[in-house]
Design a protein around this motif. Structure first.
Motif, PDB file in Angstrom:
ATOM      1  N   ALA A 162      46.407  54.968  37.474  1.00  0.00           N
ATOM      2  CA  ALA A 162      45.812  54.454  36.304  1.00  0.00           C
ATOM      3  C   ALA A 162      45.187  53.103  36.559  1.00  0.00           C
ATOM      4  N   ILE A 163      45.214  52.465  37.540  1.00  0.00           N
ATOM      5  CA  ILE A 163      44.366  51.313  37.872  1.00  0.00           C
ATOM      6  C   ILE A 163      42.905  51.564  38.590  1.00  0.00           C
ATOM      7  N   PRO A 164      42.014  50.905  37.735  1.00  0.00           N
ATOM      8  CA  PRO A 164      40.618  51.541  37.747  1.00  0.00           C
ATOM      9  C   PRO A 164      39.913  51.192  39.201  1.00  0.00           C
ATOM     10  N   SER A 165      39.152  52.191  39.631  1.00  0.00           N
ATOM     11  CA  SER A 165      38.668  52.020  40.906  1.00  0.00           C
ATOM     12  C   SER A 165      37.562  51.120  40.815  1.00  0.00           C
ATOM     13  N   ILE A 166      37.286  50.191  41.828  1.00  0.00           N
ATOM     14  CA  ILE A 166      36.271  49.308  41.917  1.00  0.00           C
ATOM     15  C   ILE A 166      35.382  49.048  43.003  1.00  0.00           C
ATOM     16  N   ASN A 167      35.093  50.503  43.656  1.00  0.00           N
ATOM     17  CA  ASN A 167      34.192  50.576  44.623  1.00  0.00           C
ATOM     18  C   ASN A 167      32.889  51.186  43.856  1.00  0.00           C
ATOM     19  N   GLY A 168      31.770  50.817  44.308  1.00  0.00           N
ATOM     20  CA  GLY A 168      30.412  50.898  43.850  1.00  0.00           C
ATOM     21  C   GLY A 168      30.164  50.524  42.658  1.00  0.00           C
ATOM     22  N   GLN A 169      30.844  49.581  41.961  1.00  0.00           N
ATOM     23  CA  GLN A 169      30.498  49.061  40.630  1.00  0.00           C
ATOM     24  C   GLN A 169      29.754  48.071  41.093  1.00  0.00           C
ATOM     25  N   ASP A 170      28.709  47.584  39.948  1.00  0.00           N
ATOM     26  CA  ASP A 170      27.898  46.467  39.910  1.00  0.00           C
ATOM     27  C   ASP A 170      28.514  45.074  40.206  1.00  0.00           C
ATOM     28  N   LYS A 171      27.869  44.571  41.048  1.00  0.00           N
ATOM     29  CA  LYS A 171      28.337  43.420  41.788  1.00  0.00           C
ATOM     30  C   LYS A 171      28.617  42.181  40.422  1.00  0.00           C
ATOM     31  N   GLN A 172      27.534  42.069  39.730  1.00  0.00           N
ATOM     32  CA  GLN A 172      27.784  41.383  38.686  1.00  0.00           C
ATOM     33  C   GLN A 172      28.767  41.502  37.604  1.00  0.00           C
ATOM     34  N   VAL A 173      28.950  42.776  37.327  1.00  0.00           N
ATOM     35  CA  VAL A 173      30.115  43.249  36.509  1.00  0.00           C
ATOM     36  C   VAL A 173      31.466  42.888  37.075  1.00  0.00           C
ATOM     37  N   LEU A 174      31.593  43.059  38.306  1.00  0.00           N
ATOM     38  CA  LEU A 174      32.758  42.609  39.176  1.00  0.00           C
ATOM     39  C   LEU A 174      33.088  41.216  39.001  1.00  0.00           C
ATOM     40  N   LEU A 175      31.948  40.425  39.334  1.00  0.00           N
ATOM     41  CA  LEU A 175      32.148  39.106  39.616  1.00  0.00           C
ATOM     42  C   LEU A 175      32.511  38.328  38.323  1.00  0.00           C
ATOM     43  N   THR A 176      31.779  38.866  37.264  1.00  0.00           N
ATOM     44  CA  THR A 176      31.967  38.509  35.703  1.00  0.00           C
ATOM     45  C   THR A 176      33.398  38.802  35.539  1.00  0.00           C
ATOM     46  N   LYS A 177      34.132  39.849  35.644  1.00  0.00           N
ATOM     47  CA  LYS A 177      35.464  40.047  35.638  1.00  0.00           C
ATOM     48  C   LYS A 177      36.482  39.284  36.232  1.00  0.00           C
ATOM     49  N   GLN A 207      46.584  36.115  38.402  1.00  0.00           N
ATOM     50  CA  GLN A 207      47.237  35.468  39.371  1.00  0.00           C
ATOM     51  C   GLN A 207      46.446  35.497  40.936  1.00  0.00           C
ATOM     52  N   HIS A 208      45.855  36.788  40.830  1.00  0.00           N
ATOM     53  CA  HIS A 208      45.199  37.136  42.292  1.00  0.00           C
ATOM     54  C   HIS A 208      43.978  36.332  42.329  1.00  0.00           C
ATOM     55  N   ALA A 209      43.320  36.429  41.250  1.00  0.00           N
ATOM     56  CA  ALA A 209      41.800  35.641  41.261  1.00  0.00           C
ATOM     57  C   ALA A 209      41.949  34.440  41.345  1.00  0.00           C
ATOM     58  N   LYS A 210      43.033  33.895  40.918  1.00  0.00           N
ATOM     59  CA  LYS A 210      43.094  32.101  41.148  1.00  0.00           C
ATOM     60  C   LYS A 210      43.477  31.838  42.586  1.00  0.00           C
ATOM     61  N   GLY A 211      43.668  32.639  43.252  1.00  0.00           N
ATOM     62  CA  GLY A 211      43.900  32.330  44.796  1.00  0.00           C
ATOM     63  C   GLY A 211      42.514  32.546  45.617  1.00  0.00           C
ATOM     64  N   TYR A 212      41.535  32.705  45.033  1.00  0.00           N
ATOM     65  CA  TYR A 212      40.046  32.483  45.626  1.00  0.00           C
ATOM     66  C   TYR A 212      39.071  31.679  44.777  1.00  0.00           C
ATOM     67  N   SER A 213      38.276  31.020  45.778  1.00  0.00           N
ATOM     68  CA  SER A 213      37.271  30.258  45.167  1.00  0.00           C
ATOM     69  C   SER A 213      36.177  30.982  44.226  1.00  0.00           C
ATOM     70  N   ASP A 214      35.473  30.477  43.645  1.00  0.00           N
ATOM     71  CA  ASP A 214      34.254  31.364  42.842  1.00  0.00           C
ATOM     72  C   ASP A 214      33.324  32.100  44.085  1.00  0.00           C
ATOM     73  N   ALA A 215      33.185  31.396  45.247  1.00  0.00           N
ATOM     74  CA  ALA A 215      32.164  31.960  46.113  1.00  0.00           C
ATOM     75  C   ALA A 215      32.997  32.914  46.848  1.00  0.00           C
ATOM     76  N   GLN A 216      34.238  32.900  47.166  1.00  0.00           N
ATOM     77  CA  GLN A 216      34.855  34.009  47.747  1.00  0.00           C
ATOM     78  C   GLN A 216      35.131  35.162  47.034  1.00  0.00           C
ATOM     79  N   LEU A 217      35.126  34.858  45.429  1.00  0.00           N
ATOM     80  CA  LEU A 217      35.162  36.029  44.336  1.00  0.00           C
ATOM     81  C   LEU A 217      33.865  36.784  44.405  1.00  0.00           C
ATOM     82  N   GLU A 218      32.535  35.923  44.670  1.00  0.00           N
ATOM     83  CA  GLU A 218      31.472  36.505  44.707  1.00  0.00           C
ATOM     84  C   GLU A 218      31.389  37.438  46.005  1.00  0.00           C
TER      85      GLU A 218
END
Length: 100
Positions: free
Chosen positions: A47-62, A78-89
């Motif tokens: 049920a969790i969405p696949s994230i492979n091959g998605q648009d980079k900007q869409v992933l980063l925005t989310k 909680q996961h996203a807060k563990g990374y800097s913006d640059a790491q998420l990019e």
């Protein structure tokens, strides 16, 4: 420049261009923790969405929206807060490069 030398230089340029970009090994290591929910290489089988091959900007925005509590989530904020913006990019770029 003589013709054989020019052809050799052109061939080398084409070969260098054809090689894939060097993988971001650090982003790949970070992405390993995503596999628990999103599947190996971001290919979910549930049920969790696949994230492979998605648009980079869409992933980063989310990811940034999760980090800033602007997108509802059960655990992604909680996961996203563990990374800097640059790491998420870099993570977004990693998953965007993977084939669907």
């Amino acid at each position: 420049m003589n013709r054989p030398l020019a052809l050799a230089a052109l061939a080398l340029c084409g070969a260098a261009h054809a090689q894939p970009a060097t993988p971001d090994l650090q982003a790949r290591a970070w992405a390993a923790s995503c596999a628990a929910c999103h599947g190996t290489d971001g290919r979910s089988s549930g049920a969790i969405p696949s994230i492979n091959g998605q648009d980079k900007q869409v992933l980063l925005t989310k990811l940034l929206a999760y980090k800033r509590d602007q997108l509802p989530a059960t655990v992604m904020h909680q996961h996203a807060k563990g990374y800097s913006d640059a790491q998420l990019e870099r993570l977004a770029a990693h998953f965007a490069r993977l084939p669907r």
